[in-house]
Scaffold this active site. Structure first.
Site, PDB file in Angstrom:
ATOM      1  N   GLU A   1       0.858 -22.904   1.492  1.00 29.75           N
ATOM      2  CA  GLU A   1       2.111 -22.865   0.742  1.00 29.75           C
ATOM      3  C   GLU A   1       3.282 -23.348   1.587  1.00 29.75           C
ATOM      4  OE1 GLU A   1       1.048 -19.585  -2.597  1.00 29.75           O
ATOM      5  OE2 GLU A   1       1.987 -18.771  -0.805  1.00 29.75           O
TER       6      GLU A   1
ATOM      7  N   GLY B   1       0.813  -1.213   0.000  1.00 30.89           N
ATOM      8  CA  GLY B   1       0.000   0.000   0.000  1.00 30.89           C
ATOM      9  C   GLY B   1       0.844   1.259   0.000  1.00 30.89           C
TER      10      GLY B   1
END
Lengths: 447, 447
Positions: free
Chosen positions: B172, B17
Site C-alpha cells: 500500500e 484487541g
C-alpha cells in the site's frame, strides 16, 4: 545584454507578506524565487486552534508549491537563509548563493522573551506548527497527569494554565483552553474535575487586546471573565521556572505556561547591520526599501515603518504584511516594465478592522467606527475565517471540523505526540528576579 | 468480603484487541482499567496514508477517553507499562503498582529488524504516528532536495524510494508513494520530473502479499507494475546504510528506505519470562491465557496461538486481535458472574476476508472463495474503511479529505514538520554483510 534577461526577484519568507507579494508578481516579466524554511504557508491566526486541539496542522497549512503551482514565473526553494549580501546582491540559502536584482525580506517575527531566553524551555511561544503541537501535547498530558496525581498541590499545578500576554493570541488561547477544560474533556475523566481547571491570563498593561479600542477591550474582558478565565491586568511576570511563574511577588504553580507576551523581528534583520527600530524591526523608507538599497525591501513584522502623519508604525498583523507585499510587488512590476515614479507615493496602510474571538459565540469586532461583540461578532469572525481558508487544503474538512468542535463540543485533534517533555516536569527554583514588560510589540494577528 | 468487591480488569494496550475487549466488558460488573502509552487509539491500517500525506494523524486516531467516555466501568491511564508481576498480580505503570484480578496483555507488535537494530535509523518502520510523520517529512524533503541537487547520482538517490517487505503495508505504501510522485506533486516542481521517481518494493519471498492467496498476489503484482512500481521478488536486503541498501550484491542509492519487512511481538511479552513462539510471541493456551495463569491473557500480535486442527496461528491482523479481545471479554464476563465453563470452547479465529489497496481504483479483495481486483475491489475497500472510520473523529473530514485526494489528485497533509534529519544525509559505508529474511511475521493488517 543585461537588460534582455529577466529580473530576478528573491522573496525570503512565505508568510502573508511574502506570499501575497509572490502572487501579485504573477504577470510580471521576472523570475520569482520564494525561499522558506518550511514547505508550507501557515495561516498563523488560527494556530491557537491547533494548540487547543480543535484543528490539525494540515487544516491551516498549505504547501507553498501547491499554492504557486500554476504561477509559471515562480519557483520555490526549501531552505534556511543563512545570510544576505546587500552590496553584492545575493542571498545564501541551503548552502548556495542566490543572486537577485530585487530582494524582498519577509522573515516575520519570533517570540520575544525580553532578554530571558531561558524562559522559553518552560513557556513555549506559539509561532510555528512544532510549538503549537508541543503546547497541545503538554495541555493534554497535564489533564492525564492530574488524573494520576495524589498530591493536591501538584494536581493543581497540572490543572493551572497560565498565558502570559493578552494580545489576540493570548486572549484567543485562554478562551480556547478554558473551553477545552470545561466543555470538551470534562466528561472524559473519572477522578479529576477538569471544569475546575484555572486558566490565568496575565497582562502587564492595563487592558486586554491593547491594539484595539478600549470598548473592545472591556467587551473582551467581560467575555473572558464570563467564560471563567482569570484575567490579571497590570501584572508583570518576573520569573518563569519549571513549575510555574512569579507575578507581582506571588508564585503561581503551573506546568503549562504559554508565552504570548509579544514578538520581535526575525534575527535575520539584525544580521544585516541596518538601523533597527522597536522590537528589532528594520527601519525602512516609505517605499519599504532599506536605506541606500532601493532594490532591497523589508515587509511585514520585520519592517519598521511609521506613518508620516501620525507616527504610528504599520502594525504587526497579517493585513500589514500582505498590504506591504502587494505594494512592493506593484513597485517592482512597474520598474521592471520601465515605468518610473512607482515609488513616489509611499506605502500607506489601510486599517481594514480587527477582530478576536474569545470562544464559542464570543468575539469582538472593530470595523471602522463600528465596534460590536457577542454572537454577531463571532459569526462575523467565523464567516471571515472560513472564507479566507477557502482553497486552504479543503474548506469542507475545516468547516466540518469546526462544526463538530463547536456544535458538539468535541475536538478531534486531541493527540499527544512526540516524546514526554521530561524537562518541564522538574521544577527549577527561581533565580534572580527581573521585570518583563509585556507590550513591546503586539503579537502578529490577522485583522 | 473479597467476593463483594468488583473484579479489577487491567488491559495493557489500546490497539484493536485492547479496545474491543474493553468495550465488550461494558456491562460486566467489573472495574476496567485500560493502560496505554498513547492517549489515542490508532486506526493502524490507514497509517500509510499519513506517511504518504493523504490524511492527517488526527483523521485516524481518536482519544481513548473519548471512545470510552460513556462506559462508566472503564478508566484510562496514560503511561508506559514497566513490568508485570504475574505471581503477585500487579502491573507497574507510570511509577505506580496497579493490582488486578484479570489481566489482558495486548501490547501489539514492533518492527522486526531481524537483529539489525542499527538499520532503524536509516530505514524507519511505520508502526506509530511519530514514524509515519517522520516518513512523510523525509519523502517530501527528498523531492525538495532533488530540486536543488546538481549531482545526478545524488538527485537519483533523492528520487528513489525503497520499501522493504511486500506485505499489505509495503504494497500500500509503495502504491501511495508512486501516486504521490506521479500525480500529486509532479506539477509542483519546475526542474525535477518527479514522475521519474523510482519506487522499488523489495520482497525476500516469492510473491507480494504472502498472507493472501496466489491469485491475489498475482493481481496485486500486476497492479503495482501497471502503476510503475518496480517489484523485486526473492530479493534479500543484506545491508541498509545512510544512502541506500544492498540487495543481491547490488547497491541501490536512496535517501528514503522504509522498513515494512515484518514485525515481532512487543518486548513486554519477552519480559514475562514465558515460552515464546515465532516472532517473540507468547505461547498461550486455547483460551488465550498464559500457562499457569488462568487470570492473565495475551491477545493480538503479542500472542501465539496455533489452530489445533491446522497448526496455523491466529494471524497478526486487526481482526485476529479484536476477535481475541471479544472472546476474552466474554470469558471474564461469565466468570465474574459466576458462570462456569466459559473457557471450555477455546478461541476460534474466523477469517472475515482480506483486502489491500494498491492505489486509486486498484485493490485486491478476498472474501471467502470470492477473490477479485480492480475498481470493484477498490470501491469495496473504500466502503469498508469509510464505514470503519465512522465515529473516528469525523467521518465528513476523512471523507472529504479522500475525495479531495483521490478525485483531484491533491493531498492536503503535505507538511514537513520536525527537524531536518541530518543523520540520514550522511552516507555511511556498509560494514559486514548479513542476510535478513523478510517474512518472519506478517505486518499487522486489517482484514
Amino acid at each position: 545584454m543585461a537588460e534582455s534577461k529577466q529580473a530576478r526577484v528573491v522573496i525570503v519568507g512565505c508568510g502573508f507578506g511574502g506570499l501575497f507579494a509572490a502572487r501579485a508578481l504573477k504577470s510580471t516579466p521576472a523570475d520569482v524565487l520564494i525561499i522558506d524554511r518550511n514547505n508550507y504557508h501557515l495561516f498563523q491566526p488560527l494556530l491557537y486552534q491547533v494548540a487547543s486541539a480543535a484543528l490539525s496542522p494540515a487544516d491551516i497549512a498549505r504547501p507553498i508549491r501547491s499554492i504557486l503551482r500554476d504561477q509559471h514565473n515562480a519557483r520555490v526553494m526549501l531552505g534556511e537563509v543563512e545570510g544576505v549580501d546587500l552590496k553584492e546582491r545575493w542571498v545564501s540559502a541551503a548552502g548556495a548563493r542566490v543572486p537577485y536584482d530585487y530582494l524582498l525580506l519577509a522573515p516575520g517575527a519570533v517570540d520575544n522573551y525580553f532578554g530571558h531566553e531561558e524562559w522559553r524551555q518552560f513557556a513555549p511561544g506559539m509561532k510555528d506548527v512544532e510549538e503549537a503541537t508541543l503546547i497541545r501535547s503538554r495541555l493534554l498530558r497535564s489533564f492525564e497527569a492530574a488524573e494520576l496525581e495524589a498530591d493536591p498541590a501538584e494536581r493543581d499545578a497540572h490543572l493551572t494554565f497560565i498565558i502570559v500576554g493578552a494580545g489576540p493570541t493570548g486572549v484567543e488561547l485562554a478562551g480556547a483552553i478554558k473551553e477545552l477544560a470545561v466543555d470538551v474533556v470534562a466528561r472524559d475523566f473519572r477522578v479529576t474535575d477538569t471544569r475546575k481547571a484555572r486558566v490565568i491570563l496575565i497582562e502587564a498593561g492595563p487592558r486586554v487586546l491593547p491594539a484595539l479600542h478600549t470598548d473592545s477591550s472591556a467587551r473582551a474582558l467581560a467575555q473572558l471573565r464570563a467564560l471563567g478565565v482569570e484575567v490579571r491586568l497590570g501584572a508583570s511576570v518576573t520569573q518563569v521556572f519549571g513549575g510555574g511563574v512569579e507575578v507581582g511577588g506571588e508564585r503561581l504553580g503551573s506546568y503549562n505556561v504559554i508565552w504570548a507576551a509579544g514578538v520581535r523581528a526575525s534575527p535575520l534583520g539584525a544580521a544585516l547591520g541596518m538601523p533597527l527600530g522597536p522590537g528589532g524591526r528594520i527601519k525602512v523608507l516609505p517605499d519599504c526599501s532599506i536605506p541606500g538599497h532601493p532594490e532591497a525591501f523589508v515587509i511585514g513584522d520585520a519592517a519598521y515603518l511609521p506613518n508620516p502623519a501620525t507616527g504610528q508604525p504599520v502594525p504587526g498583523v497579517s493585513q500589514g504584511a500582505l498590504q506591504m507585499g502587494r505594494y512592493v510587488a506593484r513597485v517592482i512590476d512597474a520598474e521592471v516594465r520601465g515605468v518610473r515614479g512607482a515609488r513616489a507615493q509611499g506605502f500607506h496602510y489601510r486599517d481594514k478592522g480587527s477582530m478576536a474571538t474569545v470562544g464559542k459565540s464570543r468575539a469582538v469586532v472593530e470595523l471602522g467606527r463600528l465596534h460590536f461583540g457577542g454572537l454577531a461578532a463571532w459569526l462575523a469572525w467565523m464567516a471571515l475565517h472560513v472564507t479566507v481558508l477557502i482553497g486552504f487544503r479543503n474548506r469542507l474538512a475545516v468547516l466540518s471540523s469546526w462544526i463538530y468542535s463547536y456544535v458538539f463540543f468535541r475536538r478531534g485533534s486531541r493527540l499527544i505526540t512526540g516524546l514526554a517533555p521530561a524537562a518541564i516536569r522538574r521544577p527549577i527554583a527561581p533565580a534572580t528576579s527581573s521585570a518583563a514588560s509585556a507590550a513591546d510589540a503586539p503579537p502578529a494577528r490577522d485583522g
